[in-house]
Write a protein that holds these residues in place. Structure first.
Motif, PDB file in Angstrom:
ATOM      1  N   LEU A   1       0.839  -1.195   0.000  1.00  0.00           N
ATOM      2  CA  LEU A   1       0.000   0.000   0.000  1.00  0.00           C
ATOM      3  C   LEU A   1       0.877   1.249   0.000  1.00  0.00           C
ATOM      4  N   PRO A   2       0.358   2.353  -0.537  1.00  0.00           N
ATOM      5  CA  PRO A   2       1.180   3.569  -0.553  1.00  0.00           C
ATOM      6  C   PRO A   2       1.429   4.090   0.858  1.00  0.00           C
ATOM      7  N   SER A   3       2.663   4.520   1.105  1.00  0.00           N
ATOM      8  CA  SER A   3       2.993   5.213   2.350  1.00  0.00           C
ATOM      9  C   SER A   3       2.193   6.519   2.423  1.00  0.00           C
ATOM     10  N   ILE A   4       1.768   6.898   3.607  1.00  0.00           N
ATOM     11  CA  ILE A   4       1.071   8.183   3.766  1.00  0.00           C
ATOM     12  C   ILE A   4       1.993   9.323   3.313  1.00  0.00           C
ATOM     13  N   LYS A   5       3.277   9.167   3.568  1.00  0.00           N
ATOM     14  CA  LYS A   5       4.258  10.187   3.148  1.00  0.00           C
ATOM     15  C   LYS A   5       4.193  10.437   1.643  1.00  0.00           C
ATOM     16  N   SER A   6       3.874   9.404   0.869  1.00  0.00           N
ATOM     17  CA  SER A   6       3.849   9.573  -0.594  1.00  0.00           C
ATOM     18  C   SER A   6       2.739  10.537  -1.033  1.00  0.00           C
TER      19      SER A   6
END
Lengths: 396, 396
Positions: free
Chosen positions: B215-220
């Motif tokens: 899943l995508p990192s929130i940072k991304s």
């Protein structure tokens, strides 16, 4: 971009070490640097450590690479307690730290609430001053005399501010090179005991003694759990491994343990295991003796060159150990201006003012003799002297 | 002995991790432990690291054993920036840390003044909760649902408390094993952005994925410098080396740099150099793949045993990765009492209540599957099941 958040107030006005900023200049080819405070990399026991490291990982990789206890590797703790048995009391405990700097941070966070006062020597170690400010402390200072802190001022400041602790580097102090006399160690301890003020005794240079008799640690006089003593292997084995330790009353060490759980869980097991084996295999004493012999030559070379080249109106210390000589210029000379002129002549040092928590003392500077080679020392002091003699012309 | 000084108030009521205290029990012969959160020591790449360490010290001993820069070894920073190029923005920077725990400590000290609120998931990582309290924060919580934090409560708590930041472990959370869905990651980011609340994204388990899509990192998703992301090599290479790093807006990383100057000056150069070479030589991806294959077998064995042995009224998660399964007992069962009875039968876990900042949830527990072997997993779950079936008899 406009920030949507505000940093904690403790950062207001804290800009990072002025000294660290000048390190960029030191990469210039041909620059002779007396600016750092680093051990000589040529003297690192790299091949011994390479051998120890390979062995430790092959034999004990499963435990060294796993999480460890927050206090440190048990065998290392035992060896360090044995090494410190002369100063540890029944109520004392010992914790391994990621360099003794971590102990400065931990004692500040253990004791300081916003606005509490911490007393430090003037001048003192820059990193500690910054750490105290970032722990919300109000830093007040006690001036150093030739034999340690001014006792009268110490009492006055204690009465005035009820400080949480007094931070001292008693032996071959950074930056001044001053060593607190045995008599003064006793006076400082008794004074702090009278008023219930903790002492943070930071002693990373004590083993780098090139002449004279070792003096008792303030911790050795402690009969009521009032002294937290920090020691380090950064100046004797290697700073890159980041291993130091604290000895203090077990209630203080218990707080350090809680803080260390959050700070870094534990110090690198590999670094700890290397230090442990280096001590167990008996390399340590010989290595420190070799360091002392070599650094003594460096110190002597720097003092000889200063005696020979510096103008007569320059004062300087003659330390019995450590890494630094402290220089006081005539009042009308400014060490920052001298620095700028010296850098053009490819020799660097650090100006002294940033080491004074309350500023001033613009005519002071610190010279390191452990890093440069003997020929560099002679050539660098010669260059500095020429700039000093032409100071008015070069800085106008 | 009567103490002459008083510790800072922040320690009042902080007693150290309850989990750490039970580790003493785990040395009992024959004990099967599901209590830890450690990687399997059998899987450490010890011989590769021994080889790297010997080479690094022989070839680069002078620089590795010397003081280093506070941000980290420049080549390691470059390699980590390359590894994170998908999520780093132009205004972001990266700093190497002594384990990602150090980043939890640093963000708290960067943002929190006494009494400020930090929001955390409920349950959450115990070490972080303790760190926030020792940074003078008031910890408030947002309950976790099966796909991440309850968004309604998150908004409510943000409005009520204006927290300094929201602490989340989005992937294979410790202790719950819960992973925040892609949709919820977006919602959490948008919600925090709306109110200007920083996000501390602690993501040490993300690479230990045994099935399903990453899943995508929130940072991304971060387009305004609001997310500080922590990563670690403790779960993938070795915890004993203490190497992690933070990616965040450069203003935040600048504060981390100031704090790190006092905390430990820099992370052990030897640890950093080992991680660097391990990455550069291309060992990393293969090693993580091997870990995932092995841990998947462990997870499958534990789930199979639980499916088979546990009574029907016990609920548990089926995580797609990480190190933990989270168990919810019937309301009338108490995990601490179950623990005491299980320890007598030589199987251990950790009860869930301490992970909830506000207490309660006495019927929850955490089981680790990375440390025990496959046979131990089967035998240990069998033992736990027998105790569960006799719970009333054994705990009366």
């Amino acid at each position: 971009m406009e920030k949507m958040y505000r940093f904690a107030e403790r950062f207001d006005g804290v800009g990072g070490s002025e000294i660290r900023k000048i390190f960029g200049l030191l990469g210039v080819p041909g620059m002779i640097s007396f600016a750092g405070g680093n051990p000589s990399p040529e003297l690192f026991p790299a091949s011994t450590i390479a051998d120890i490291s390979e062995q430790v990982l092959s034999d004990e990789g499963r435990s060294v690479l796993q999480y460890g206890g927050t206090m440190g590797i048990p065998q290392l703790i035992d060896v360090l307690k044995e090494k410190n048995k002369g100063l540890m009391k029944e109520d004392d405990d010992l914790i391994v730290l990621s360099g003794s700097s971590q102990g400065i941070d931990f004692l500040a966070r253990t004791m300081v609430e916003k606005g509490d006062v911490v007393l430090a020597e003037s001048p003192s170690f820059l990193g500690a001053l910054q750490t105290f400010r970032l722990a919300d402390a109000d830093v007040k200072t006690v001036p150093l005399c030739g034999d340690g802190p001014d006792i009268g001022v110490l009492e006055e400041k204690i009465k005035q501010y009820s400080p949480k602790f007094f931070y001292t580097i008693p032996t071959f102090q950074n930056p001044s090179g001053i060593t607190m006399s045995a008599e003064k160690r006793k006076q400082v301890y008794e004074m702090c005991k009278r008023y219930g003020v903790l002492i943070l005794e930071d002693d990373p240079y004590a083993e780098l003694r090139y002449e004279g008799e070792p003096l008792p640690s303030i911790k050795s006089m402690d009969d009521c759990g009032l002294v937290c003593k920090l020691s380090s292997f950064s100046k004797t084995i290697s700073p890159g491994l980041r291993v130091g330790y604290a000895v203090a009353n077990r209630e203080i060490i218990a707080k350090f343990n809680l803080l260390k759980q959050g700070a870094d869980v534990h110090t690198s097991n590999l670094s700890q295991a290397i230090v442990l084996k280096f001590l167990q295999r008996g390399h340590y004493d010989d290595h420190v003796e070799m360091l002392c012999n070599t650094y003594k030559e460096h110190r002597d070379a720097m003092l000889r060159a200063i005696d020979m080249y510096f103008p007569d109106n320059i004062a300087y210390t003659r330390p019995q150990g450590g890494l630094f000589i402290w220089v006081t210029l005539p009042e009308e000379m400014n060490a920052r201006k001298l620095f700028d002129a010296c850098v053009l002549e490819k020799v660097a040092f650090v100006s002294g003012s940033p080491f004074f928590a309350e500023g001033g003392h613009e005519n002071t500077l610190r010279m390191n003799f452990s890093m440069p080679g003997l020929k560099e020392i002679d050539a660098g002091v010669d260059r500095m002297s020429k700039v000093m003699r032409q100071y008015e012309y070069l800085t106008k």
